[in-house]
Design an enzyme around this catalytic site. Structure first.
Site, mmCIF file in Angstrom:
data_model
loop_
_atom_site.group_PDB
_atom_site.id
_atom_site.type_symbol
_atom_site.label_atom_id
_atom_site.label_comp_id
_atom_site.label_asym_id
_atom_site.label_seq_id
_atom_site.Cartn_x
_atom_site.Cartn_y
_atom_site.Cartn_z
ATOM 1 N N LYS A 122 -11.395 -36.585 -25.491
ATOM 2 C CA LYS A 122 -10.332 -35.830 -24.825
ATOM 3 C C LYS A 122 -10.481 -34.329 -25.075
ATOM 4 C CE LYS A 122 -5.944 -34.146 -24.509
ATOM 5 N NZ LYS A 122 -5.259 -33.068 -25.241
ATOM 6 N N ASP A 140 -5.226 -37.916 -21.628
ATOM 7 C CA ASP A 140 -4.288 -38.095 -22.736
ATOM 8 C C ASP A 140 -3.274 -39.154 -22.311
ATOM 9 O OD1 ASP A 140 -2.656 -36.887 -20.915
ATOM 10 O OD2 ASP A 140 -2.177 -35.164 -22.152
#
Length: 213
Positions: A122, A140
Site C-alpha cells: 500500500k 487501503d
DNA sequence: AACTCGGGGCA
DNA sequence: TGCCCAGAGTT
C-alpha cells in the site's frame, strides 16, 4: 459478477463529478517527505501525521538529516502516530538504505520501494503513483470496502481488489481512481452507517440495493 | 491465505 | 477498560 468495464468507467466519471477536488490526502513537496509521511500514516489519521511532519521536516527533511537522529529522538517527534517505536526504527533503517543503496534517492519502482523496512504494497503504491509517475492503485480499507460495495471488485483481500481494479479501469485512471474511492469512503461510503441517501451512485450500488458487503 | 503485532480510538 | 482496527511482516 463485477461491473463491466463500461459500467466501471461510468462509476469513475460520476465519482469525478462528486469529488472534483479529490487528490492525495498527504501533500508533500519531495518524494522522501511523502515516503516518510506515508509510513507514519499507517493506523493513524493524516491530521496527526501532518502535525508531526510539520515539525519533524523543519530540520529533518532528507535521509541524510534524518539519520542524524537517534531512535529515541525520532520517537519523541512521532509519538502521537500509532506504533511509534516500530515506525521510528523503520524510518531510520529505510533512510540508511536509501543513502547507502540508492544514492540518497527514493527507490524507483514499486518492488524496490517494498524492500524498505516498513514499506508494504500500500505504501509503495502511494509513493509510486503520487511522486514517481507510476500508475498504481493503493488499496487501503476504504478502497477495499467501497470497491466491494459498488461491485468494482469482489474480493476478500486487498491484493485481489488491486488486481481487479487494475483490470476494470484503464491505466490512466488508476492513480486518480484511488483518490476518488478514498474520498467516497471517507465522506459518504463509511464503514459504519454509510450516507447512502446522499450518494450519487446509489442507483447502481449493490450494497444500497440490499446486498451484503 | 492466515496469523500476529503495537498502539490509538472509541464504546 | 476492553474490543476493534489498518497495514506490515511472517509462516
Amino acid at each position: 459478477m463485477p461491473l463491466t468495464k463500461k459500467e466501471a468507467m461510468e462509476v469513475y466519471e460520476r465519482l469525478e463529478k462528486m469529488f472534483p477536488d479529490a487528490r492525495a490526502e498527504l501533500d508533500y513537496t519531495t518524494p522522501y517527505e511523502l515516503l516518510i509521511a506515508t509510513i507514519l500514516s499507517a493506523q493513524c489519521t493524516d491530521v496527526r501525521v501532518n502535525k508531526v511532519t510539520k515539525v519533524l521536516f523543519q530540520e529533518h527533511d532528507t535521509p541524510e538529516k534524518m539519520v542524524r537522529l537517534s531512535q529515541e529522538e525520532l520517537e519523541g517527534y512521532i509519538k502521537s502516530c500509532g506504533v511509534y517505536r516500530n515506525k521510528a526504527k523503520n524510518i531510520l533503517a529505510a533512510s540508511r538504505i536509501i543513502i547507502e543503496s540508492w544514492g540518497g534517492e527514493i527507490p524507483p519502482t514499486i518492488e524496490d520501494l517494498m524492500t524498505l523496512p516498513g514499506v508494504g504494497r500500500k505504501t509503495a503504491n502511494v509513493v509510486a503513483s503520487n511522486v514517481l509517475g507510476i500508475p498504481a492503485i493503493a488499496v487501503d480499507t476504504h478502497v477495499f470496502r467501497v470497491s466491494n460495495r459498488l461491485g468494482l471488485a469482489e474480493s476478500k483481500n486487498v491484493d485481489g481488489t488491486e488486481k481487479q481494479l487494475m483490470a476494470i479501469w484503464p491505466e490512466d485512471c488508476w492513480t486518480k481512481g484511488h483518490h476518488l474511492l478514498i474520498f467516497l469512503g471517507r465522506r459518504i461510503c463509511k464503514a459504519q452507517r454509510p450516507l447512502c441517501e446522499e450518494c450519487d451512485l446509489n442507483d447502481l450500488c449493490r450494497y444500497y440495493q440490499g446486498a451484503s458487503e
